[in-house]
Design an enzyme around this catalytic site. Sequence first.
Site, PDB file in Angstrom:
ATOM      1  N   ASN A  11      30.188  -3.142 -21.034  1.00  0.00           N
ATOM      2  CA  ASN A  11      29.832  -2.664 -22.368  1.00  0.00           C
ATOM      3  C   ASN A  11      28.331  -2.798 -22.566  1.00  0.00           C
ATOM      4  OD1 ASN A  11      29.609  -2.083 -25.090  1.00  0.00           O
ATOM      5  ND2 ASN A  11      30.559  -3.980 -25.788  1.00  0.00           N
ATOM      6  N   LYS A  13      26.590  -1.837 -25.053  1.00  0.00           N
ATOM      7  CA  LYS A  13      26.240  -1.992 -26.464  1.00  0.00           C
ATOM      8  C   LYS A  13      25.101  -1.016 -26.812  1.00  0.00           C
ATOM      9  CE  LYS A  13      28.081  -6.640 -26.376  1.00  0.00           C
ATOM     10  NZ  LYS A  13      28.003  -8.021 -26.904  1.00  0.00           N
ATOM     11  N   GLU A 173      38.108 -11.708 -26.211  1.00  0.00           N
ATOM     12  CA  GLU A 173      36.722 -12.150 -26.288  1.00  0.00           C
ATOM     13  C   GLU A 173      36.587 -13.185 -27.401  1.00  0.00           C
ATOM     14  OE1 GLU A 173      33.624  -9.014 -24.635  1.00  0.00           O
ATOM     15  OE2 GLU A 173      34.169  -8.618 -26.703  1.00  0.00           O
TER      16      GLU A 173
END
Length: 261
Positions: A11, A13, A173
Amino acid sequence: MSARRPFIAGNWKMNLDHLQGIALVQKLAWTLKDASFDPKAVEVAVFPPFTDLRSVQTLVDAERFTVGLGAQDLSPHDSGAYTGDVSGAFLKALDCAYVIVGHSERRQGHGETDEVVNAKVLAAVRHGLVPVICVGETEEELERHGTSAVPVRQTAAALAGVPSGTPVVIAYEPVWAIGTGKVATPETAQEVCAAIRGAVAEALGADDAAATRILYGGSVKSGNIAGFMRKPDVDGALVGGASLDPVEFAGIARFPDHVGA
């Protein structure tokens, strides 16, 4: 030994423009090709910002890289007057296979509730995308409710109305471990992932639960991934900051080199 194919997801982001994204994927693919890496044994995918998706998809297709593609979010709506939203239909047209839903940064920074997350999961399913459903607790929630209570509740809420036989990925997470350098122990990750698998079984059935890949995320690095991957209910990792370093991310993907060590 689980029949589930391990999944290492990066990821990005809100990092890297499309040119930087191209450079990263090229280096990642070359590094994996030169390393002891079997793409049939471990699946690797990247989740760039929306503005990078077309460029990365074109590169992956042209070079036939064995790197999957996903998006970081989608709208619960299919089309219409929703300025700034991105439809799952658009992502599917770009050959995205996956989409992250319910990341803690969306839940906290954008006020996404369990109901919103569920609507996005259903939107992903409608458009043939596999949702990577993020669940996890803050440090305060951990102290108040104990291990696994919040992730299990979030999993059940996210899967409401999802038909059995629908492929999904769940990513545990712990919010207290994202970008902090703190890491849950492999034993804690196993405990929570096993509880999440139980929640999937209740929502979708035992067969679906056995097939569903459950990832751990939160300060994952090449130096600690093997400990998590030794656990029977941890099927991979959702990687944040380390996915921006193609050599480090490739090292995470090569975890089978270290699991037996």
